[in-house]
Design an enzyme around this catalytic site. Structure first.
Site, short mmCIF file in Angstrom:
data_model
loop_
_atom_site.label_atom_id
_atom_site.label_comp_id
_atom_site.label_asym_id
_atom_site.label_seq_id
_atom_site.Cartn_x
_atom_site.Cartn_y
_atom_site.Cartn_z
N LYS A 1 -4.34 9.23 -6.65
CA LYS A 1 -3.89 7.97 -7.22
C LYS A 1 -4.69 6.83 -6.58
CE LYS A 1 0.13 5.71 -6.46
NZ LYS A 1 -0.23 4.27 -6.36
N ASP B 1 -3.39 3.47 -10.89
CA ASP B 1 -2.07 2.80 -10.82
C ASP B 1 -2.26 1.29 -10.70
OD1 ASP B 1 0.63 2.33 -10.56
OD2 ASP B 1 0.75 3.01 -8.48
N LYS C 1 -0.49 -0.85 -12.89
CA LYS C 1 0.77 -1.47 -13.36
C LYS C 1 0.52 -2.74 -14.16
CE LYS C 1 3.55 0.29 -9.48
NZ LYS C 1 2.48 0.78 -8.59
N ASP D 1 1.19 -8.23 -18.61
CA ASP D 1 0.68 -9.53 -19.07
C ASP D 1 1.04 -9.64 -20.54
OD1 ASP D 1 -0.97 -11.89 -19.40
OD2 ASP D 1 -2.17 -11.20 -17.70
N THR E 1 10.25 1.75 -6.78
CA THR E 1 11.07 2.49 -5.80
C THR E 1 11.42 1.60 -4.61
OG1 THR E 1 8.95 3.48 -5.21
CG2 THR E 1 10.51 4.88 -6.32
N ARG F 1 1.82 7.24 2.29
CA ARG F 1 1.81 7.02 3.73
C ARG F 1 2.33 8.20 4.55
NH1 ARG F 1 4.45 1.23 2.83
NH2 ARG F 1 5.18 2.42 1.03
O1 C5P Z 1 3.04 5.37 0.75
P1 C5P Z 1 3.99 5.75 -0.34
O2 C5P Z 1 4.21 7.23 -0.47
O3 C5P Z 1 5.26 4.95 -0.32
O4 C5P Z 1 3.17 5.33 -1.67
C1 C5P Z 1 3.74 4.84 -2.78
C2 C5P Z 1 2.69 4.55 -3.81
O5 C5P Z 1 3.31 4.69 -5.07
C3 C5P Z 1 2.11 3.14 -3.75
O6 C5P Z 1 0.75 3.23 -4.16
C4 C5P Z 1 2.90 2.37 -4.77
O7 C5P Z 1 2.14 1.36 -5.38
C5 C5P Z 1 3.24 3.46 -5.79
N1 C5P Z 1 4.47 3.28 -6.56
C6 C5P Z 1 5.71 3.14 -5.99
N2 C5P Z 1 6.84 2.97 -6.76
C7 C5P Z 1 6.72 2.97 -8.09
C8 C5P Z 1 5.48 3.15 -8.70
C9 C5P Z 1 4.34 3.32 -7.89
O8 C5P Z 1 5.83 3.17 -4.76
N3 C5P Z 1 7.81 2.86 -8.83
#
Ligand code: C5P
Length: 234
Positions: free
Chosen positions: A39, A66, A68, A71, A130, A210
């Protein structure tokens, strides 16, 4: 019941949330055993643009862009047309933008792919971030309805939203973000779930960032998550 390596790998996407293509490429090369999909998020795309999509796809990954998009419909249509030709397998649009915006995005992606002779990316509607722990209950069904009416191929949601999402939109591809192994730091993810919970709730693709990229040893962290899923333990 033990799951096959390929089944687990096919459901894992690595969020390369870094702003440096050299770092991203190094992680991608190290972690291909565990992840089928990379991603590319906002940092990397802002820093490197389409180059990151081509470079990471060339390593054999499915590419999830990703960005998102959110607009007015015309702008989203034009941006989607550009992105649709890059060769990504998934691209996100924010469902908050409404049905006309989502539809414009879906059309733009198809047009861009057709012009480039590429397969159109699956348009994923981001339902509720999330990190957002305060959305009222009616928002998820409403945003899934927008995704369905606009012709999106899937959605992004929290693991806890999946049971409802799978019931309301059974044919759409369900992507889950906010994944944390038991005991891991949650950062800004207020609606986090374990890899096992996301898997058991029926995720088609699980985004992990992460918990792996921020670990002292990313390969060991990925191996631990992967093995827990193959065995079927949290
Ligand atoms: O580091 P972590 O596992 O929290 O990564 C989350 C990734 O998923 C980030 O790139 C974030 O932009 C993306 N994301 C999210 N929640 C969403 C959609 C995408 O955390 N609903």
């Amino acid at each position: 019941m033990q799951r096959s390596f390929e089944e687990v790998r096919s459901k894992l996407a690595l969020a390369l949330d870094v702003d440096d293509l050299v770092v991203a490429t190094r992680l991608a090369r190290q972690l291909g055993t565990y992840f089928s999909t990379i991603k590319v998020g906002l940092e990397l795309f802002c820093a490197t643009g389409p180059e990151s999509v081509g470079a990471l796809s060339n390593l054999g990954y499915d590419l999830f862009l990703d960005v998102k998009l959110h607009d007015i419909p015309t702008t989203v249509q034009k941006a989607s047309k550009v992105l649709g030709g890059l060769g990504a397998r998934y691209i996100t649009l924010h469902a908050f933008g409404g049905v006309e915006m989502l539809r414009a995005g879906v059309e733009g992606l198809s047009e861009g792919a057709a012009e480039a002779g590429a397969t159109p990316p699956t348009a994923l509607a981001v339902t509720i971030l999330t990190s957002d722990g305060g959305a009222p209950e009616h928002i998820l069904p409403a945003r899934l309805d927008l995704a369905l009416r606009a012709g999106c191929g899937g959605y992004v949601c929290a693991a806890s939203d999946l049971v409802v999402a799978k019931r309301l939109a059974p044919d759409l591809f369900g992507v889950v973000a906010g994944i944390r192994p038991v005991g891991a730091e949650r950062h800004d993810q207020t609606r986090a779930a374990t890899p096992q919970e996301a898997y058991d709730n029926g995720a088609d693709l699980m985004v992990i960032g992460r918990a792996v990229t921020g670990a002292a040893d990313p390969v060991a962290a990925a191996e631990a998550i992967f093995t827990s899923l193959v065995i079927g333990n949290s």
